[in-house]
Write an enzyme that holds these catalytic residues in place. Structure first.
Site, short mmCIF file in Angstrom:
data_model
loop_
_atom_site.label_atom_id
_atom_site.label_comp_id
_atom_site.label_asym_id
_atom_site.label_seq_id
_atom_site.Cartn_x
_atom_site.Cartn_y
_atom_site.Cartn_z
N LYS A 22 -10.55 24.49 -11.62
CA LYS A 22 -10.15 24.49 -10.21
C LYS A 22 -11.33 24.80 -9.29
O LYS A 22 -11.57 24.10 -8.30
CB LYS A 22 -9.03 25.51 -9.99
N ASN A 23 -12.07 25.86 -9.59
CA ASN A 23 -13.14 26.29 -8.70
C ASN A 23 -14.30 25.30 -8.66
O ASN A 23 -15.00 25.19 -7.65
CB ASN A 23 -13.63 27.69 -9.08
N ARG A 97 -7.91 27.34 1.20
CA ARG A 97 -9.18 28.09 1.24
C ARG A 97 -10.37 27.15 1.00
O ARG A 97 -11.42 27.28 1.64
CB ARG A 97 -9.14 29.17 0.16
N ASP A 121 -5.20 32.81 -1.02
CA ASP A 121 -4.60 34.04 -1.55
C ASP A 121 -4.74 35.20 -0.58
O ASP A 121 -5.76 35.34 0.10
CB ASP A 121 -5.29 34.44 -2.86
N ASP A 320 -11.74 36.89 -11.38
CA ASP A 320 -10.46 36.18 -11.54
C ASP A 320 -9.74 36.53 -12.83
O ASP A 320 -8.56 36.21 -12.98
CB ASP A 320 -10.69 34.66 -11.48
#
EC number: 2.5.1.7
Length: 436
Positions: A22-23, A97, A121, A320
């Site tokens: 994802k990142n 974000r 978040d 994370d």
């Protein structure tokens, strides 16, 4: 609102394939804006946050062609910059974000980039200063509309310079790198982040014709070029998901194989779980976790003092995964101090675990001490709400290990970061049902 109903206390078995990272996706997808040529990207995770970004790129005029599961072609040859000033963009951008990552490429190629204050978040403050200070150092003019919470940077032509970042921000470094590759002259970024996902971005940009050296170190040197060409790129597996599956296997005493994990890019992750007493075996490029029938014991330091697991910039341990570490420790033999340095609200979900019977002392917003049950007392099923992506997956792991039936509301937070998680968990024996 969507909900998971979980019947816990069952052993799982089999293999699971981690999704694309994802990142990494949030950086790589924005890099397609740097060239008018076709960029092909593989292993893109099918998750809410990434799909929102793909939709944002499409609204910006990027041509998008899905060529297979997780594989897309992108072509930004007719970018609609007027969209950036529309009410639609202000609404679309603030819900994600990762939308901040479009600013660097747009500034570099089109001389301007705008973004509403991004969402994401609710885990504490996440400053954008590093991004915008980097753009200003490259010669951009910054403006901020307080009424609309709207940020903007503009420049006729960016100019290379030396900069020392105030923090080794991953997204900040990525954004500045994407701006600097088309700047005039040489840019040196010291105290740069050096995570594998940032290395992936730099390697992709170099294949596109950029000149970036120092990749993998905390000093990047970027010689600006006039233009970039298309390329093909495959994303790494998601290391946060890999860590989540290690924790899941331990908590449910299950034998699991995690496939194609890109071992060399996992850094401290296997070692930290081993310090918690979990057997993490390497089998080629897979991870094998045997069933921990006798539980697992947390190591102490050599002087006998309590183990501390803390986050740090790469190659330190990723923040994370601290939520996963905390949950895993609830059933270990021994105790551990979890120190979350980066975000001041990320540990607040521990009250849900305490409700389930975990022995946790929340020392302050950044630190929690966990005293493990050694499986002598299992967690109790309960009803809870997912506050963010990483806490959500931690609560899901807790529920899968608990006796009885648990309910987790607001699982859209989990879906933001984990692809078809209920379906994939059912394939290895989990009793999990999705209901609206």
């Amino acid at each position: 609102m969507t909900t998971f109903i979980i019947e816990g206390g069952h052993q799982l078995k089999g293999s699971i394939q981690p999704q694309g990272a994802k990142n990494e996706a949030l950086q790589i997808l924005c890099a397609v804006l740097l060239t008018p040529e076709i960029v092909t990207i593989h292993n893109i995770p099918d998750i809410i946050d990434v799909n929102k970004l793909i939709s944002l790129l499409e609204n910006l005029g990027v041509k998008i062609n899905k060529i297979g599961p997780g594989s897309y072609e992108f072509q930004a040859d007719e970018v609609n910059m007027k969209y950036l000033e529309s009410a639609e963009f202000k609404e679309d951008g603030k819900g994600l974000r990762g939308s901040i990552m479009i600013v660097g490429p747009l500034l570099a190629r089109f001389g301007k980039g705008y973004i509403p204050k991004p969402g994401g978040d609710k885990i504490g403050r996440r400053r954008l200063d590093t991004h915008f200070e980097g753009f200003i150092n490259l010669g951009a003019k910054f403006r901020y509309n307080r009424e609309d919470h709207f940020y903007g940077v503009e420049a006729d032509r960016l100019k290379g310079t030396y900069m020392l970042l105030d923090e080794a921000s991953v997204t900040g470094t990525a954004n500045i790198v994407m701006a600097a590759v088309l700047a005039e002259g040489t840019t040196t970024i010291y105290n740069a982040a050096c995570e594998p996902y940032l290395q992936q971005l730099c390697k992709m940009l170099n294949r596109m014709g950029a000149k970036i050296s120092g990749v993998g170190s905390n000093m990047l040197i970027i010689e600006g070029v006039d233009s970039l060409k298309g390329t093909e790129h495959k994303m790494l597996p998601d290391m946060i998901e890999i860590g989540s599956w290690i924790g899941l296997a331990a908590m449910t005493k299950s034998e699991l194989t995690i496939k194609n994990v890109s071992w060399d890019d996992l850094g401290q992750i296997p070692n930290v779980f081993r310090k918690l007493g979990i057997t993490v075996e390497r089998d080629g490029d897979d991870i094998h976790i045997p069933a921990h029938k006798d539980g697992y014991e947390i190591q102490s330091y050599i002087d006998g003092s309590i183990l501390t697991v803390a986050d740090a910039p790469w190659p330190g341990f990723t923040p994370d995964l601290l939520s996963i570490v905390l949950v895993v420790a609830t059933q270990a033999r021994g105790a551990v101090l979890v120190h979350q340095k980066m975000f001041e609200s990320r540990l607040f979900f521990v009250d849900k675990l305490i409700d389930m019977g975990a022995k946790i002392i929340l020392c302050d917003p950044h630190r929690a001490t966990v005293i493990g049950h050694d499986f002598k007392s299992t967690l109790k099923a309960t009803t809870m709400t997912s506050p963010d992506i990483r806490a959500g997956i931690s609560l899901l792991i807790a529920a899968l290990s608990a006796k009885g039936t648990s309910t987790i509301h607001n699982i859209e937070q989990i879906d933001r970061g984990y692809e078809r998680i209920d379906e994939r968990l059912r394939a290895i024996g989990a009793k999990i049902k999705r209901v609206n």
